[in-house]
Design an enzyme around this catalytic site. Structure first.
Site, PDB file in Angstrom:
ATOM      1  N   GLN A   1      34.477  43.159  41.564  1.00 44.62           N
ATOM      2  CA  GLN A   1      34.700  42.243  42.118  1.00 44.62           C
ATOM      3  C   GLN A   1      35.401  41.444  41.299  1.00 44.62           C
ATOM      4  O   GLN A   1      34.621  41.790  40.223  1.00 44.62           O
ATOM      5  CB  GLN A   1      33.921  40.690  42.743  1.00 44.62           C
ATOM      6  CG  GLN A   1      33.950  39.536  42.995  1.00 44.62           C
ATOM      7  CD  GLN A   1      33.877  38.597  44.254  1.00 44.62           C
ATOM      8  OE1 GLN A   1      33.068  38.551  43.459  1.00 44.62           O
ATOM      9  NE2 GLN A   1      34.387  37.329  44.292  1.00 44.62           N
ATOM     10  N   GLY A   2      36.683  41.497  41.214  1.00 41.56           N
ATOM     11  CA  GLY A   2      37.586  40.952  40.308  1.00 41.56           C
ATOM     12  C   GLY A   2      38.384  40.051  40.210  1.00 41.56           C
ATOM     13  O   GLY A   2      38.203  39.085  41.615  1.00 41.56           O
ATOM     14  N   GLY A   3      39.454  39.983  39.595  1.00 46.36           N
ATOM     15  CA  GLY A   3      40.245  38.502  40.187  1.00 46.36           C
ATOM     16  C   GLY A   3      40.743  38.313  41.527  1.00 46.36           C
ATOM     17  O   GLY A   3      41.451  37.707  41.994  1.00 46.36           O
ATOM     18  N   PHE A   4      41.588  39.575  41.712  1.00 46.21           N
ATOM     19  CA  PHE A   4      41.887  40.163  43.350  1.00 46.21           C
ATOM     20  C   PHE A   4      40.740  39.733  44.192  1.00 46.21           C
ATOM     21  O   PHE A   4      41.514  38.665  45.364  1.00 46.21           O
ATOM     22  CB  PHE A   4      42.442  41.703  43.499  1.00 46.21           C
ATOM     23  CG  PHE A   4      43.083  41.580  44.735  1.00 46.21           C
ATOM     24  CD1 PHE A   4      42.925  41.557  45.571  1.00 46.21           C
ATOM     25  CD2 PHE A   4      44.258  42.168  44.795  1.00 46.21           C
ATOM     26  CE1 PHE A   4      43.330  42.093  47.120  1.00 46.21           C
ATOM     27  CE2 PHE A   4      45.561  42.328  45.386  1.00 46.21           C
ATOM     28  CZ  PHE A   4      44.786  42.059  46.718  1.00 46.21           C
ATOM     29  N   GLY A   5      39.696  39.913  44.191  1.00 46.84           N
ATOM     30  CA  GLY A   5      38.742  39.601  45.005  1.00 46.84           C
ATOM     31  C   GLY A   5      37.553  41.001  45.634  1.00 46.84           C
ATOM     32  O   GLY A   5      37.481  41.597  44.358  1.00 46.84           O
TER      33      GLY A   5
ATOM     34  N   LYS B   1      40.495  46.884  48.421  1.00 43.79           N
ATOM     35  CA  LYS B   1      40.149  45.170  48.258  1.00 43.79           C
ATOM     36  C   LYS B   1      41.345  45.029  48.768  1.00 43.79           C
ATOM     37  O   LYS B   1      42.002  44.574  49.472  1.00 43.79           O
ATOM     38  CB  LYS B   1      41.491  45.839  46.607  1.00 43.79           C
ATOM     39  CG  LYS B   1      41.025  46.555  45.216  1.00 43.79           C
ATOM     40  CD  LYS B   1      42.417  46.108  44.730  1.00 43.79           C
ATOM     41  CE  LYS B   1      41.696  46.622  42.579  1.00 43.79           C
ATOM     42  NZ  LYS B   1      43.233  45.837  41.796  1.00 43.79           N
TER      43      LYS B   1
ATOM     44  N   ASP C   1      47.244  43.608  31.125  1.00 50.39           N
ATOM     45  CA  ASP C   1      46.100  44.024  31.059  1.00 50.39           C
ATOM     46  C   ASP C   1      45.423  45.520  31.026  1.00 50.39           C
ATOM     47  O   ASP C   1      44.519  45.781  31.656  1.00 50.39           O
ATOM     48  CB  ASP C   1      45.461  43.600  32.419  1.00 50.39           C
ATOM     49  CG  ASP C   1      44.112  42.519  32.164  1.00 50.39           C
ATOM     50  OD1 ASP C   1      43.944  42.587  31.338  1.00 50.39           O
ATOM     51  OD2 ASP C   1      43.350  42.256  33.639  1.00 50.39           O
TER      52      ASP C   1
END
Length: 677
Positions: free
Chosen positions: A354-358, A374, A471
């Site tokens: 899981q990351g900032g996107f979802g 994603k 990033d």
């Protein structure tokens, strides 16, 4: 009716002339740059015709370089012609004459254009192009045949040969900067090379231009028996057969050698003048047979298009674009039901992370292809705009060191991106894990560092758009089954203005610790921002330590602080993770040196990623001494600004009069700069 017919005949004739010119055996490629237009009867058109006429009719110049200008601003026209250093004057003038006739037909009413033949290059512009080193737009060509054995030795011999010719060409005078020569390659082969710059460049600019072009060999023609990289200011070519006049070897005088036999280029004709061209060439005779029907097809398409443009009804130009850009990639759209089945209804068993996107899920399509999906979270900071940006941006990016987008889903509230599945996960799971770390010997680490650099070079210079990632970090580098690195996450794309190289933003996005000081503190970003992040990443790979606080004995230190302290004390080997100490000490020390050059505070002192690749691949280049990393440096004596990496992921900017904190957001990562390709 008769008038319409006569005009159609005229247009068809023009189209046939264009197609015949393109079909000439030594025509390579052209770009029509969208930097302004002129009308047929304008002053600019008159000046352009005058300057091109002067160039093609001049018989006094016998050294192959022509630079003329005519008119007054804003309608002044600058033109520049360059012939290959081994071409005889009559061949040179014939080539330029063909180019002057063709280029204005290929690029009607456009103020700036450039075209290349095997034996000459022609460009013209409304801006001053004299004494200016320019590396874009560029294109590549490569030999279809692979190096059969001893690839490492072949690459080393090639690099040594090209470096020596680069130095020789750069030392040339104002009439010619050209060098050609050969060297022995593995398996008793002879390796031939030719390099050239426009002579109006300084020695340093010529050397830098060729160094940047040579640095593109891995993505242009790595592992091939021949190839070339061609830019407006310089180019090089290499082959395992003699492709130039042998009397031009090590030529140093302005007088030109006798003409070589005309070797036809058998490259397919260019299909698009807005994308970077990557032609293919071979000395195999049967390839010519393949080209003939292709050229005929191109002729038919050009004629049909010209007729269509003439007879179609005029229509009003729309005042605004109302069609959603997402339709441009509709062919990539997949149904939500398909992805739901592929991921077993997004089961936890298929959850990858899981990351900032979802959340990211593993899936398997009906055809057996394994994918990574994603799924945009409902409370994610990324909305439809960011989602569409990532689709439109990543769909255009094709490079072996970038994660490939396979498709997307936009259905109801669901926003999904479908990527190729990269089985080994992210780099941080290896370099910061004491158990998995053992799988990364120095050979693999060096391969990963080089792959990341090549991926960045594609983003910065070789893709259709200039991308500043913003990033770049270990968790955004994925490793495939062969441990090849792939840069991922392009969620916050924005368009630069044409020719813009530096941007400013009030919204700081990315990950502190990898963020350059000028970006973290002032919102200024450029390609050098990514170079800083790359330098941090290199030091992390070599040390096995994150660039945030870690315990060093009784002290808490940061990686850049630790690396610089050991560098100054001459004990930089302390930085190297014990699992890598069996590797090449020379390569490891050189990579640390490059890493420290990348994290310098002064943006101008940091190398470009093209220079980094050259440093990694050529040991004949002496590396400059790095200055103190940004972590320690103050930005002025009065303001006393210091960059601090804090545990709460914030950056503090302070001086005598103000103090402010900016909170980082997650995974908003890409900037795009339009550039002619």
């Amino acid at each position: 009716m008769a008038m319409v017919s006569s005009r159609l005949v005229f247009l068809v004739s023009i189209c046939i002339l264009i197609s015949q010119a393109i079909a000439q055996p030594n025509f390579l490629y052209h770009f029509c740059l969208n930097n302004g237009n002129y009308t047929s009867n304008s002053t600019y058109n008159t000046n352009l015709n005058q300057v091109l006429s002067s160039l093609s009719s001049n018989t006094e110049i016998d050294y192959g370089f022509y630079n003329f200008s005519y008119g007054k601003s804003p309608d002044k026209v600058y033109s520049l012609g360059l012939c290959r250093g081994d071409a005889k004057p009559d061949i040179c003038r014939s080539c330029l004459n063909n180019a002057t006739n063709l280029l204005t037909l290929l690029c009607p009413n456009q103020k700036e254009a450039i075209g290349w033949y095997d034996y000459c290059m022609l460009r013209y512009s409304f801006r001053n192009i004299f004494n200016v080193m320019e590396g874009r737009p560029s294109f590549y060509m490569w030999n279809r045949n692979n190096v059969s054995a001893n690839l490492d030795q072949f690459n080393q011999d090639l690099r040594t040969l090209l470096d020596s010719k680069r130095v020789q060409a750069a030392a040339g005078g104002s009439l010619r900067k050209f060098a050609a020569g050969n060297a022995t390659a593995p398996n008793n082969q002879t390796l031939y090379s030719l390099v050239q710059c426009t002579p109006d460049l300084s020695d340093q600019d010529c050397s830098d231009c060729l160094a940047g072009a040579i640095g593109k060999i891995p993505q242009c023609c790595g592992g091939k028996q021949g190839g070339r990289v061609i830019t407006p200011s310089c180019y090089f070519r290499f082959e395992v057969y003699l492709f130039y006049d042998a009397k031009a070897d090590n030529a140093s005088s302005p007088s030109l050698s006798p003409p070589p036999p005309l070797v036809p280029s058998v490259s397919p004709p260019p299909w698009n003048n807005t994308a970077a061209a990557k032609g293919k060439e071979s000395n195999k005779s049967q390839t010519v047979i393949i080209v003939v029907p292709i050229i005929s097809f191109v002729v038919l398409i050009i004629i049909s298009f010209c007729i269509y443009l003439r007879v179609r009804k005029p229509r009003e130009k729309p005042q605004s674009e109302s069609v959603d850009e997402i339709r441009r990639v509709e062919s990539l759209q997949l149904g939500f039901g398909t992805i739901k089945v592929a991921t077993d209804d997004f089961s936890d068993a298929n959850r990858l992370g899981q990351g900032g996107f979802g959340v990211v899920y593993k899936g398997k399509l009906f055809d057996g292809q394994v994918i990574a999906v994603k799924r945009l979270s409902k409370n994610s900071g990324q909305g439809d705009l960011e989602f569409k940006n990532e689709v439109l941006l990543v769909a255009k990016l094709q490079h072996r060191n970038l994660v490939r987008l396979l498709g997307f889903c936009l259905e109801g509230i669901e926003r999904l991106l479908i990527y190729e599945f990269v089985p080994n996960g992210s780099l941080d799971h290896f370099i910061f894990d004491p158990i998995k770390r053992a799988q990364l010997d120095w050979a693999r680490c060096y391969k990963i560092i080089g792959g990341i650099a090549r991926g960045l070079l594609y983003l910065h210079e070789d893709s259709r758009l200039r991308i500043i990632h913003r990033d770049l970090k270990a968790s955004n580098i994925l490793l495939d089954s062969e441990m090849n690195p792939k840069i991922s996450d392009f969620g916050m794309a924005r368009l630069f203005e044409l020719d813009q190289s530096i941007g400013n933003t009030s919204r700081i996005v990315g990950t502190y610790g990898y963020m350059s000081p000028e970006y973290a503190m002032h919102g200024q970003f450029s390609v050098k921002s990514d170079v800083f992040s790359f330098g941090v990443l290199v030091l992390e790979i070599i040390s096995g330590r994150k660039n945030n606080s870690f315990r060093n004995g009784e002290n808490i230190e940061h990686l850049l602080s630790y690396a610089w302290k050991n560098w100054k004390q001459g004990i930089i080997s302390n930085l190297v993770d014990p699992t890598l100490k069996a590797g090449s000490t020379t390569e490891i020390m050189r990579c640390i040196h490059i890493g420290l050059l990348c994290v310098q505070e002064n943006v101008a002192d940091r190398p470009t990623i093209a220079s980094v690749i050259l440093m990694l691949n050529s040991y004949s280049i002496t590396l400059p001494t790095p200055s103190e990393p940004a972590f320690f440096m103050n930005s002025g004596t009065e303001s006393n600004i210091r960059l601090q990496w804090e545990n709460d992921s914030r950056v503090t900017e302070s001086n005598q009069s103000k103090s402010s904190c900016v909170q980082a957001s997650i995974n908003e990562v890409s900037i795009t700069e339009l550039y002619p390709r």
